[in-house]
Design a protein around this motif. Structure first.
Motif, PDB file in Angstrom:
ATOM      1  N   ARG A  32       0.835  -1.206   0.000  1.00  0.00           N
ATOM      2  CA  ARG A  32       0.000   0.000   0.000  1.00  0.00           C
ATOM      3  C   ARG A  32       0.872   1.259   0.000  1.00  0.00           C
ATOM      4  NH1 ARG A  32      -5.213   1.157   3.815  1.00  0.00           N
ATOM      5  NH2 ARG A  32      -5.801   3.078   2.785  1.00  0.00           N
ATOM      6  N   GLU A  33       2.019   1.192   0.695  1.00  0.00           N
ATOM      7  CA  GLU A  33       2.957   2.307   0.756  1.00  0.00           C
ATOM      8  C   GLU A  33       4.365   1.797   0.440  1.00  0.00           C
ATOM      9  OE1 GLU A  33       1.863   5.328   4.073  1.00  0.00           O
ATOM     10  OE2 GLU A  33       1.563   3.315   4.912  1.00  0.00           O
ATOM     11  N   PRO A  34       4.606   1.467  -0.825  1.00  0.00           N
ATOM     12  CA  PRO A  34       5.894   0.843  -1.165  1.00  0.00           C
ATOM     13  C   PRO A  34       7.100   1.721  -0.838  1.00  0.00           C
ATOM     14  CG  PRO A  34       4.692   1.463  -3.149  1.00  0.00           C
ATOM     15  CD  PRO A  34       3.768   1.672  -1.990  1.00  0.00           C
ATOM     16  N   GLU A  35       6.967   3.035  -0.999  1.00  0.00           N
ATOM     17  CA  GLU A  35       8.092   3.929  -0.727  1.00  0.00           C
ATOM     18  C   GLU A  35       8.449   3.945   0.761  1.00  0.00           C
ATOM     19  OE1 GLU A  35       4.312   5.868  -0.123  1.00  0.00           O
ATOM     20  OE2 GLU A  35       5.073   4.904  -1.918  1.00  0.00           O
ATOM     21  N   ARG A  36       7.497   3.634   1.606  1.00  0.00           N
ATOM     22  CA  ARG A  36       7.734   3.598   3.048  1.00  0.00           C
ATOM     23  C   ARG A  36       8.342   2.270   3.496  1.00  0.00           C
ATOM     24  NH1 ARG A  36       3.043   3.510   7.569  1.00  0.00           N
ATOM     25  NH2 ARG A  36       4.398   3.297   9.356  1.00  0.00           N
ATOM     26  N   HIS A  37       7.963   1.192   2.838  1.00  0.00           N
ATOM     27  CA  HIS A  37       8.338  -0.138   3.307  1.00  0.00           C
ATOM     28  C   HIS A  37       9.476  -0.799   2.533  1.00  0.00           C
ATOM     29  CE1 HIS A  37       5.082  -0.239   6.179  1.00  0.00           C
ATOM     30  NE2 HIS A  37       4.284   0.235   5.238  1.00  0.00           N
ATOM     31  N   PHE A  38       9.818  -0.259   1.366  1.00  0.00           N
ATOM     32  CA  PHE A  38      10.864  -0.874   0.550  1.00  0.00           C
ATOM     33  C   PHE A  38      11.848   0.195   0.103  1.00  0.00           C
ATOM     34  CE2 PHE A  38       7.076  -3.486   0.033  1.00  0.00           C
ATOM     35  CZ  PHE A  38       7.568  -4.749   0.297  1.00  0.00           C
ATOM     36  N   SER A  39      13.114  -0.125   0.160  1.00  0.00           N
ATOM     37  CA  SER A  39      14.159   0.791  -0.280  1.00  0.00           C
ATOM     38  C   SER A  39      14.167   0.874  -1.807  1.00  0.00           C
ATOM     39  CB  SER A  39      15.517   0.288   0.209  1.00  0.00           C
ATOM     40  OG  SER A  39      16.555   1.020  -0.388  1.00  0.00           O
ATOM     41  N   ALA A  40      14.357   2.072  -2.323  1.00  0.00           N
ATOM     42  CA  ALA A  40      14.459   2.255  -3.773  1.00  0.00           C
ATOM     43  C   ALA A  40      15.830   1.827  -4.280  1.00  0.00           C
ATOM     44  CB  ALA A  40      14.185   3.714  -4.136  1.00  0.00           C
ATOM     45  N   GLU A  41      16.763   1.636  -3.357  1.00  0.00           N
ATOM     46  CA  GLU A  41      18.112   1.224  -3.728  1.00  0.00           C
ATOM     47  C   GLU A  41      18.076  -0.161  -4.363  1.00  0.00           C
ATOM     48  OE1 GLU A  41      22.217   0.181  -1.414  1.00  0.00           O
ATOM     49  OE2 GLU A  41      21.034   1.881  -0.693  1.00  0.00           O
ATOM     50  N   GLY A  42      18.637  -0.271  -5.539  1.00  0.00           N
ATOM     51  CA  GLY A  42      18.684  -1.550  -6.233  1.00  0.00           C
ATOM     52  C   GLY A  42      17.438  -1.854  -7.044  1.00  0.00           C
ATOM     53  N   ALA A  43      16.446  -0.971  -6.999  1.00  0.00           N
ATOM     54  CA  ALA A  43      15.222  -1.201  -7.780  1.00  0.00           C
ATOM     55  C   ALA A  43      15.529  -0.992  -9.255  1.00  0.00           C
ATOM     56  CB  ALA A  43      14.122  -0.256  -7.328  1.00  0.00           C
ATOM     57  N   ILE A  44      15.022  -1.884 -10.098  1.00  0.00           N
ATOM     58  CA  ILE A  44      15.265  -1.761 -11.535  1.00  0.00           C
ATOM     59  C   ILE A  44      14.070  -1.137 -12.243  1.00  0.00           C
ATOM     60  CG2 ILE A  44      16.903  -3.679 -11.601  1.00  0.00           C
ATOM     61  CD1 ILE A  44      14.607  -5.374 -12.798  1.00  0.00           C
ATOM     62  N   ALA A  45      12.993  -0.875 -11.490  1.00  0.00           N
ATOM     63  CA  ALA A  45      11.803  -0.244 -12.054  1.00  0.00           C
ATOM     64  C   ALA A  45      11.200   0.656 -10.980  1.00  0.00           C
ATOM     65  CB  ALA A  45      10.796  -1.304 -12.496  1.00  0.00           C
TER      66      ALA A  45
END
Length: 110
Positions: A32-45
């Motif tokens: 529901r809140e991906p920016e809060r729960h997952f780091s953007a570091e290493g994201a490919i999308a």
């Protein structure tokens, strides 16, 4: 004897079954809140546009890749998330429109 018995909406039953597992419910809450729960570091999308990679979900949940994949597939079959392939990785994003429809159906049903 039940008069005018109406069968429950099969899509609603499928969604409730998927949400009956505490970990699947937790995964949906995190998404529901991906920016809060997952780091953007290493994201490919873009997490907001495409969703969160199963690898990142697995790392946060501390579960085996196969378990996370099975849980996410169940949420997808229930219409609660959408899967997008980016290369060899699968990303998941909540289907907000479908969730709203299911909540409305639940409200009318109960």
């Amino acid at each position: 004897m039940v008069e005018n018995a109406v069968s429950p909406d099969p899509d609603l039953v499928r969604a409730l079954r998927a949400l009956s597992n505490p970990m699947r419910l937790q995964l949906l809450l995190w998404l529901r809140e991906p920016e809060r729960h997952f780091s953007a570091e290493g994201a490919i999308a873009d997490p907001a546009e495409v969703g969160i990679c199963v690898t990142h979900i697995r790392a946060k949940a501390g579960l085996a890749q196969s378990t996370v994949s099975a849980y996410m597939a169940e949420l997808e079959r229930a219409g609660l998330v959408r899967a997008t392939r980016v290369g060899k990785w699968t990303h998941y994003k909540r289907d907000e429109q479908r969730i709203a429809e299911l909540v409305g159906t639940l409200g009318r049903t109960l």
